[in-house]
Design an enzyme around this catalytic site. Structure first.
Site, PDB file in Angstrom:
ATOM      1  N   SER A 129       0.824  -1.210   0.000  1.00  8.32           N
ATOM      2  CA  SER A 129       0.000   0.000   0.000  1.00  8.32           C
ATOM      3  C   SER A 129       0.859   1.262   0.000  1.00  8.32           C
ATOM      4  O   SER A 129       0.419   2.314  -0.456  1.00  8.32           O
ATOM      5  CB  SER A 129      -0.974   0.006   1.183  1.00  8.32           C
ATOM      6  OG  SER A 129      -0.291  -0.015   2.408  1.00  8.32           O
ATOM      7  N   ASP A 173      -3.989   0.940   7.349  1.00  5.90           N
ATOM      8  CA  ASP A 173      -2.648   1.108   6.777  1.00  5.90           C
ATOM      9  C   ASP A 173      -2.626   2.310   5.843  1.00  5.90           C
ATOM     10  O   ASP A 173      -1.707   3.129   5.858  1.00  5.90           O
ATOM     11  CB  ASP A 173      -2.244  -0.131   5.983  1.00  5.90           C
ATOM     12  CG  ASP A 173      -2.242  -1.386   6.827  1.00  5.90           C
ATOM     13  OD1 ASP A 173      -2.563  -1.298   8.025  1.00  5.90           O
ATOM     14  OD2 ASP A 173      -1.918  -2.452   6.288  1.00  5.90           O
TER      15      ASP A 173
END
Length: 359
Positions: A129, A173
């Site tokens: 990510s 996240d």
């Protein structure tokens, strides 16, 4: 952003690795988390104008040439099949579709995207990510639409890009990486249903005590046994529901402990977070190497928990320098890396802050 290349010369944007301090994995169960970004590891994406749109493979992470068949097999066993090219392609698609659906016009210019990363693979530090987040930041500035796509929405776009590739994850996240610094997040069903995202509150990073990252030099062995926690939660399993509620409550208590700089209490909450995860998921899902890292930290009296789903842990030494020395020695003997983390600063730009003020 200060210190980064101007659009006409090309763009370079960075996103940092993420550490879940408290609350994970309740973020995907309507809970809360405290997370922060760390400057020790990051992904960088570069964008430069070009005649054709080109996604450039990384010379190491996107290998297609190998010395031999055993070399290919060894590489796949250690690092998997995929590099970062697919991540860049996915965020381009999600970004474009979002702009079309929201009547955001884009200039008709092409670009070349390339990336680099030093985030350890499969270490629970959100390396994939980070690449997507840095790429999205490049796209926002290349097309000059940062002010049109609100900060709170960007984690959803990053998650949507990963979902395109079958990556199953939550928002925490991506929030930590979009915001940088230390962030308190509330993912209650009320907020998610009403807003489509959680409530995210940046906190002063100086509230954090010294913290230590511990990770193994080999990929995490978690996930070899499929977790049934999600289905049990959907089925109304009392143990899972009550445990997730307690994990979310730890964040409220942890926020209070941070404000009071009560690090003994913070350490107790971190330990409880891991113990609850272990009770819900079981040792076979968590993995023996991951559990050993926690046990090594606890053997010298340090508090510890997973940074994410496994692969690395975050440790707190409430007794000070002598305990830190013991932690380093214990990790060295067990074959684990250990280092004090440096918390990354907020990465929000002036345009981002203006967007938050108008939310």
């Amino acid at each position: 952003m200060a210190g980064e290349a101007e659009p006409e010369a090309g763009l370079e944007r960075r996103a940092y690795a993420r550490v879940g301090l408290l609350g994970n994995p309740s973020d995907v169960y309507g809970g809360r988390v405290l997370s922060f970004a760390i400057a020790d590891f990051s992904a960088t994406v570069r964008l430069r104008p070009s005649p054709q749109l080109l996604i450039q493979p990384h010379p190491h992470h996107d290998l297609v040439a190998f010395p031999s068949l055993p070399g290919l097999v060894s590489r796949l066993q250690n690092e998997g099949y995929y590099g970062g090219v697919r991540l860049l392609m996915a965020i381009c698609k999600v970004f474009y579709n979002h702009c079309i659906q929201n009547n955001i016009s884009l200039k008709a210019e092409n670009f070349t995207l390339s990336y680099d990363t030093n985030i350890p693979r499969q270490a629970g530090l959100s390396g994939s990510s980070a690449i997507v987040c840095a790429a999205l930041s490049c796209l926002l500035d290349f097309y000059d639409v940062r002010h049109l796509i609100k900060v709170e929405i960007r984690p959803n776009l990053i998650l949507a890009a990963e979902n395109e590739l079958g990556i199953v994850a939550g928002l925490q996240d991506r929030v930590a990486q979009v915001y940088g610094g230390l962030v308190y997040m509330d993912f209650s069903k009320e907020h998610m249903d009403k807003l489509g995202h959680g409530i995210y509150t940046p906190l002063d990073v100086n509230l954090l005590p010294p913290l230590y990252l511990i990770y193994a030099d080999n990929p995490s062995d978690s996930g070899k046994v499929h977790s049934t926690v999600r289905q049990r939660w959907l089925d109304g399993d009392g143990l899972i529901i009550s445990s997730m509620k307690e994990v979310a409550q730890l964040v409220l208590d942890g926020h209070k402990a941070l404000l009071q700089k009560d690090y003994v209490e913070l350490g107790r909450l971190m330990n409880r977070n891991f113990d609850l995860r272990r009770k819900m998921f079981g040792d076979d899902v968590l993995g023996s190497v991951n559990i050993k890292m926690v046990e090594v930290a606890r053997s010298v009296g340090a508090s510890s928990k997973f940074t994410g789903s496994g692969g690395a842990i975050i440790a707190l030494c409430p007794d000070g320098n002598s305990q830190v020395e013991l932690l380093h020695k214990a990790c060295q003997e067990a074959g684990f890396m250990v280092q004090q983390v440096k918390v990354a600063p907020s990465v929000l730009t002036d345009k981002d802050l203006a967007s938050l003020l108008t939310s």
